[in-house]
Structures are given as C-alpha cells and as structure tokens.
Design a protein around this motif. Structure first.
Motif, PDB file in Angstrom:
ATOM      1  N   MET A   1       0.839  -1.200   0.000  1.00  0.00           N
ATOM      2  CA  MET A   1       0.000   0.000   0.000  1.00  0.00           C
ATOM      3  C   MET A   1       0.873   1.250   0.000  1.00  0.00           C
ATOM      4  SD  MET A   1      -2.981   1.106   2.713  1.00  0.00           S
ATOM      5  CE  MET A   1      -3.945  -0.370   2.362  1.00  0.00           C
ATOM      6  N   LYS A   2       0.527   2.219  -0.840  1.00  0.00           N
ATOM      7  CA  LYS A   2       1.286   3.458  -0.902  1.00  0.00           C
ATOM      8  C   LYS A   2       1.081   4.277   0.377  1.00  0.00           C
ATOM      9  CE  LYS A   2       1.019   3.677  -5.947  1.00  0.00           C
ATOM     10  NZ  LYS A   2       2.448   3.369  -6.145  1.00  0.00           N
ATOM     11  N   LYS A   3       2.075   5.079   0.708  1.00  0.00           N
ATOM     12  CA  LYS A   3       2.017   5.868   1.935  1.00  0.00           C
ATOM     13  C   LYS A   3       1.794   7.341   1.610  1.00  0.00           C
ATOM     14  CE  LYS A   3       4.991   2.650   4.454  1.00  0.00           C
ATOM     15  NZ  LYS A   3       6.277   2.452   5.164  1.00  0.00           N
ATOM     16  N   ALA A   4       0.853   7.941   2.323  1.00  0.00           N
ATOM     17  CA  ALA A   4       0.539   9.359   2.152  1.00  0.00           C
ATOM     18  C   ALA A   4       1.228  10.172   3.237  1.00  0.00           C
ATOM     19  CB  ALA A   4      -0.972   9.575   2.215  1.00  0.00           C
ATOM     20  N   VAL A   5       1.863  11.267   2.836  1.00  0.00           N
ATOM     21  CA  VAL A   5       2.570  12.129   3.783  1.00  0.00           C
ATOM     22  C   VAL A   5       2.180  13.587   3.566  1.00  0.00           C
ATOM     23  CG1 VAL A   5       4.548  10.592   4.103  1.00  0.00           C
ATOM     24  CG2 VAL A   5       4.578  12.249   2.236  1.00  0.00           C
ATOM     25  N   ILE A   6       2.258  14.347   4.637  1.00  0.00           N
ATOM     26  CA  ILE A   6       2.031  15.792   4.580  1.00  0.00           C
ATOM     27  C   ILE A   6       3.390  16.461   4.429  1.00  0.00           C
ATOM     28  CG2 ILE A   6       0.985  17.791   5.689  1.00  0.00           C
ATOM     29  CD1 ILE A   6      -1.026  15.573   5.208  1.00  0.00           C
TER      30      ILE A   6
ATOM     31  N   LYS B   1      10.667  17.144   2.300  1.00  0.00           N
ATOM     32  CA  LYS B   1      10.922  16.351   3.493  1.00  0.00           C
ATOM     33  C   LYS B   1       9.577  16.077   4.163  1.00  0.00           C
ATOM     34  CE  LYS B   1      13.224  16.352   8.002  1.00  0.00           C
ATOM     35  NZ  LYS B   1      14.002  17.138   8.992  1.00  0.00           N
ATOM     36  N   PRO B   2       9.054  14.859   4.081  1.00  0.00           N
ATOM     37  CA  PRO B   2       7.777  14.552   4.728  1.00  0.00           C
ATOM     38  C   PRO B   2       7.844  14.816   6.230  1.00  0.00           C
ATOM     39  CG  PRO B   2       8.376  12.808   3.197  1.00  0.00           C
ATOM     40  CD  PRO B   2       9.579  13.699   3.326  1.00  0.00           C
ATOM     41  N   VAL B   3       6.756  15.320   6.774  1.00  0.00           N
ATOM     42  CA  VAL B   3       6.699  15.638   8.206  1.00  0.00           C
ATOM     43  C   VAL B   3       5.729  14.710   8.937  1.00  0.00           C
ATOM     44  CG1 VAL B   3       6.095  17.409   9.912  1.00  0.00           C
ATOM     45  CG2 VAL B   3       7.378  18.030   7.844  1.00  0.00           C
ATOM     46  N   LEU B   4       4.540  14.520   8.383  1.00  0.00           N
ATOM     47  CA  LEU B   4       3.531  13.645   8.984  1.00  0.00           C
ATOM     48  C   LEU B   4       3.161  12.547   7.987  1.00  0.00           C
ATOM     49  CD1 LEU B   4       1.104  16.325  10.507  1.00  0.00           C
ATOM     50  CD2 LEU B   4       2.832  15.002  11.744  1.00  0.00           C
ATOM     51  N   ARG B   5       3.111  11.315   8.475  1.00  0.00           N
ATOM     52  CA  ARG B   5       2.700  10.186   7.632  1.00  0.00           C
ATOM     53  C   ARG B   5       1.325   9.700   8.089  1.00  0.00           C
ATOM     54  NH1 ARG B   5       6.647   6.860   8.663  1.00  0.00           N
ATOM     55  NH2 ARG B   5       7.945   7.470   6.884  1.00  0.00           N
TER      56      ARG B   5
ATOM     57  N   SER C   1     -11.491  24.583   9.722  1.00  0.00           N
ATOM     58  CA  SER C   1     -10.936  24.312  11.050  1.00  0.00           C
ATOM     59  C   SER C   1     -10.196  22.982  11.146  1.00  0.00           C
ATOM     60  CB  SER C   1     -12.039  24.376  12.103  1.00  0.00           C
ATOM     61  OG  SER C   1     -12.477  25.705  12.280  1.00  0.00           O
ATOM     62  N   GLY C   2     -10.722  21.931  10.497  1.00  0.00           N
ATOM     63  CA  GLY C   2     -10.039  20.644  10.546  1.00  0.00           C
ATOM     64  C   GLY C   2      -8.665  20.695   9.935  1.00  0.00           C
ATOM     65  N   ALA C   3      -8.514  21.460   8.850  1.00  0.00           N
ATOM     66  CA  ALA C   3      -7.203  21.612   8.216  1.00  0.00           C
ATOM     67  C   ALA C   3      -6.278  22.479   9.064  1.00  0.00           C
ATOM     68  CB  ALA C   3      -7.365  22.206   6.822  1.00  0.00           C
ATOM     69  N   ILE C   4      -6.853  23.399   9.833  1.00  0.00           N
ATOM     70  CA  ILE C   4      -6.040  24.192  10.760  1.00  0.00           C
ATOM     71  C   ILE C   4      -5.418  23.284  11.819  1.00  0.00           C
ATOM     72  CG2 ILE C   4      -6.117  25.972  12.564  1.00  0.00           C
ATOM     73  CD1 ILE C   4      -8.247  27.399  10.875  1.00  0.00           C
ATOM     74  N   LEU C   5      -6.177  22.286  12.287  1.00  0.00           N
ATOM     75  CA  LEU C   5      -5.645  21.343  13.276  1.00  0.00           C
ATOM     76  C   LEU C   5      -4.428  20.608  12.731  1.00  0.00           C
ATOM     77  CD1 LEU C   5      -8.981  19.672  14.489  1.00  0.00           C
ATOM     78  CD2 LEU C   5      -7.815  21.637  15.498  1.00  0.00           C
ATOM     79  N   VAL C   6      -4.517  20.144  11.478  1.00  0.00           N
ATOM     80  CA  VAL C   6      -3.395  19.416  10.870  1.00  0.00           C
ATOM     81  C   VAL C   6      -2.213  20.355  10.657  1.00  0.00           C
ATOM     82  CG1 VAL C   6      -2.658  18.014   8.908  1.00  0.00           C
ATOM     83  CG2 VAL C   6      -4.995  17.804   9.770  1.00  0.00           C
ATOM     84  N   THR C   7      -2.504  21.584  10.247  1.00  0.00           N
ATOM     85  CA  THR C   7      -1.435  22.579  10.074  1.00  0.00           C
ATOM     86  C   THR C   7      -0.716  22.834  11.388  1.00  0.00           C
ATOM     87  OG1 THR C   7      -2.621  23.626   8.247  1.00  0.00           O
ATOM     88  CG2 THR C   7      -0.961  24.961   9.367  1.00  0.00           C
TER      89      THR C   7
ATOM     90  N   LEU D   1      -5.098   9.818  12.560  1.00  0.00           N
ATOM     91  CA  LEU D   1      -3.853   9.471  13.248  1.00  0.00           C
ATOM     92  C   LEU D   1      -2.686   9.624  12.289  1.00  0.00           C
ATOM     93  CD1 LEU D   1      -2.227   8.103  15.635  1.00  0.00           C
ATOM     94  CD2 LEU D   1      -2.867   5.906  14.585  1.00  0.00           C
ATOM     95  N   PHE D   2      -1.682  10.376  12.717  1.00  0.00           N
ATOM     96  CA  PHE D   2      -0.453  10.551  11.931  1.00  0.00           C
ATOM     97  C   PHE D   2       0.738  10.037  12.724  1.00  0.00           C
ATOM     98  CE2 PHE D   2      -3.125  14.104  10.415  1.00  0.00           C
ATOM     99  CZ  PHE D   2      -3.082  13.888   9.037  1.00  0.00           C
ATOM    100  N   GLU D   3       1.726   9.549  11.988  1.00  0.00           N
ATOM    101  CA  GLU D   3       3.024   9.220  12.556  1.00  0.00           C
ATOM    102  C   GLU D   3       4.011  10.295  12.129  1.00  0.00           C
ATOM    103  OE1 GLU D   3       6.122   5.411  12.656  1.00  0.00           O
ATOM    104  OE2 GLU D   3       4.644   5.594  11.034  1.00  0.00           O
ATOM    105  N   VAL D   4       4.841  10.744  13.055  1.00  0.00           N
ATOM    106  CA  VAL D   4       5.849  11.744  12.744  1.00  0.00           C
ATOM    107  C   VAL D   4       6.980  11.077  11.968  1.00  0.00           C
ATOM    108  CG1 VAL D   4       7.420  13.485  13.680  1.00  0.00           C
ATOM    109  CG2 VAL D   4       5.214  13.049  14.795  1.00  0.00           C
TER     110      VAL D   4
END
Length: 363
Positions: free
Chosen positions: A1-6, A240-244, A323-329, A359-362
């Motif tokens: 499975m491919k991995k999505a990162v922020i 450089k990915p920050v959150l996975r 607001s939800g995107a502000i939380l992730v930011t 849920l994100f992994e750093v």
C-alpha cells in the motif's frame, strides 16, 4: 500500500465575521493559499479538495483553483461534513493516495460567513430527533458529562493564555501566509482581560446553563490547506515529509451531542491500531466550545499537557470548513519544534453528531 505524507501546510490569518476579510468571497480567500501550496508543483497536482459549509454553493474548490491560476486540468471538489469538512478533505486525500488514485493533492477548507448568502444555518437533524443549535448542543454535552461552568472557564482561560503565548513567540507566523496585506489573526489585535470576561459572562444558549460567549468560539473567516503526497513522490520532488498518514475513523452520535462525537471516533481508532492515549504525543481537537474539550479530555483521559498546546479556536476563531485543516497545520509545525514525538491525532466534532479523527506518525 502506498504511503501518504504531509509535506506542506499553511493557513490564512483568521478574521472575524465582517472583519478584515469581510469583502472576500471564499474563492478569493482560498486562492492565495492554493497559489502558495502549489508553487513549483502545479503540474503534479491531481486534485484540490476543499471543505466549505456556509456557501455560496457550487464547486468552491474548482472556482478557487481557477481563481488561483492553477492548471485547468486540476479539477477541484468541494466537501461538506459541516465543521469536520476540512479534516475530511485531508483524510480523503490520504486514502486516494493509498489507493493509487493519484500522487499529489491539496486538501483543506475555506469559510466566509461574512459573505454567506444564507441567513440561517442548514438543518443538522430531522424534527423527530431534534435539531438544536450548536450552543444548545454544547450545553447538552456539559449536562451529559457533568462539565461545570468552572471547568469550562478554567479550560477557556488556559487556551487563551496558550494562544497569546504562541502568538507572541511567533509560532503562528510559521503557519500563516499573508492575504490582502493581513498577516496576523484578527483576534490578536487587542489582548483582553479574559479572566474578567469569563467571570462576568452569562449563559446565552440555555437559561441557567453553563455555556457562555466567553467559553465558546466566535464566527470567523479563513482558509487552511496541506499538500498530501505519495511518500516516494515527495522525496523525488525534494520535499521532506513531516507527517505520515496512519489511519482514521468517523463516528456518529446523537445529534444533540456533536461535541462528544470525537470520543468514540478516537476510541475506535486507538483500539484498532493497538494504541492508548498514552502513546499519542499531541492531540489537536477543535475548540468550538470549552465543554466539548473538557468532555473529550475527561472521557479519553487526555491530559491538558498534550491537548491543544498552543490554544485554538476559542481564541483565534472557528472558520467551520477550514478548522479541521487548521488542526493538521498546527500539528505539522508543532512536531517540528519537538523531539521524540511519534504519534499525533487531529479530531473534530460537527453538526448532526459526526466525529472525524486522523492518526499521523511523525516522519
């Protein structure tokens, strides 16, 4: 499975309803944000997903991409899951990447109550169930979970001090791109005596209640977005990915208790991933009302030391679909300031009794 990162995250300043952004339509507010996030990768973007709640209707995301001058091939889709729309947009983009539908998305939300053509809110629930306004629903949460006014005021004061400290230390400046020469959240134009305001504030939603204007968020304009990429693609383009992205969960509760909706969503998410609250280093849960945060903290055993560590919507405001995107930011920048963080969670409850958590992994 491919991995999505922020790999990128930004937001506009947050303006009061009829304040600094009173004349900007949602597409005009979102366009500078999209331009910034898309810079240098315009030809890589598969789609733009934006949450929007209060209109003006139509496909706000498509209109925003065209206003921003993105390539015509970038389509744009607008989501409405009420207050959780922005987080849902991020969640969907992550799943699209996992499923191989694309390799690069901009996801977030935009809201402009100042220019909304709708005089009243949309219906959350049918009459046979009951359709309380969000303030009354916050009172129902306080009653159900026995959250006193003192507890709510205590959290609201903590959040206010955290927000101002973060602002004075320049932490919010990292998150923000300037729009119309505005580079700061409007609420920081003047510091208030919050302790005095909390003491004087009276219940405004239910007679004899506990929810006041001082321990509730305001109505605001703003936009936020993140760049979600397939991890190998991100490296290829020098990011450089920050959150996975790890996993997510949506839960429904009785529409009278929307503020409690993050509770079962987070519980299910943690259980499925073999985690507990102790394994999560940071939580960002939208601060629509202090009663909601106190209930979530108590029921999930989340210490305030891990929760909304730089304040949140109680001070800067709650531009619904954004607001939800502000939380992730917020998480995107906060984890870069810390060492030894591994897991973080963003969560939000919304009208109709829907909770979304991611849920994100750093990395």
């Amino acid at each position: 499975m491919k991995k999505a990162v922020i790999v990128q995250a930004k937001r506009t300043p947050i303006g009061k309803q009829n304040g600094i952004f009173q004349s900007l339509q949602p597409n005009e507010l979102a366009a500078p944000l999209l331009q910034h996030l898309a810079s240098g990768i315009e030809d890589q973007i598969d789609d733009v997903l934006l949450g929007n709640v209060t209109g003006p209707g139509g496909n706000v995301a498509r209109l925003s991409t065209l206003t921003a001058g993105l390539p015509l091939k970038v389509p744009g889709v607008t989501l409405d899951r009420q207050c959780s729309a922005g987080l849902e947009a991020v969640r969907m983009a992550c799943y699209f990447i996992q499923g191989g539908a694309g390799h690069c998305y901009i996801a977030g939300g935009v809201e402009s109550p100042s220019t909304s053509p709708f005089p009243k809110r949309a219906r959350f629930s049918p009459d046979q169930i009951g359709d309380p306004d969000m303030g009354a629903a916050a009172e129902f949460v306080a009653q159900k979970f026995e959250i006193t006014k003192e507890t709510q005021d205590e959290y609201a004061l903590l959040s206010y001090h955290r927000s101002w400290e973060a602002f004075k230390n320049g932490l919010f400046a990292e998150e923000i791109i300037a729009v119309e020469q505005q580079s700061e959240d409007e609420e920081f134009s003047k510091e208030r005596n919050m302790q005095g305001l909390l003491k004087r504030a009276k219940p405004i939603f239910v007679k004899g209640g506990t929810v006041t204007a001082a321990n509730s968020c305001g109505i605001h304009d703003g936009a936020a977005g993140v760049v979600v990429m397939e991890e190998s693609t991100a490296h290829q383009h020098g990011y450089k990915p920050v959150l996975r992205f790890v996993d997510s969960q949506v839960a429904g509760v009785h529409p009278h208790y929307p503020g409690a909706a993050p509770i079962p969503a987070i519980q299910t998410l943690l259980k499925r991933n073999g985690l507990t609250t102790k394994d999560i280093d940071l939580f960002e849960i939208n601060e629509a009302f202090a009663s909601k945060i106190a209930a979530c903290s108590r029921e999930l055993s989340i210490p305030y030391e891990k929760l909304n560590v730089s304040g949140g919507a109680l001070t800067i405001g709650h531009p619904y679909g954004a607001s939800g995107a502000i939380l992730v930011t917020r998480l995107f920048y906060e984890v870069q300031r810390r060492e030894k963080t591994r897991f973080v969670i963003a969560a939000i409850g919304s009208g109709g009794g829907v909770g979304v958590t991611v849920l994100f992994e750093v990395v």
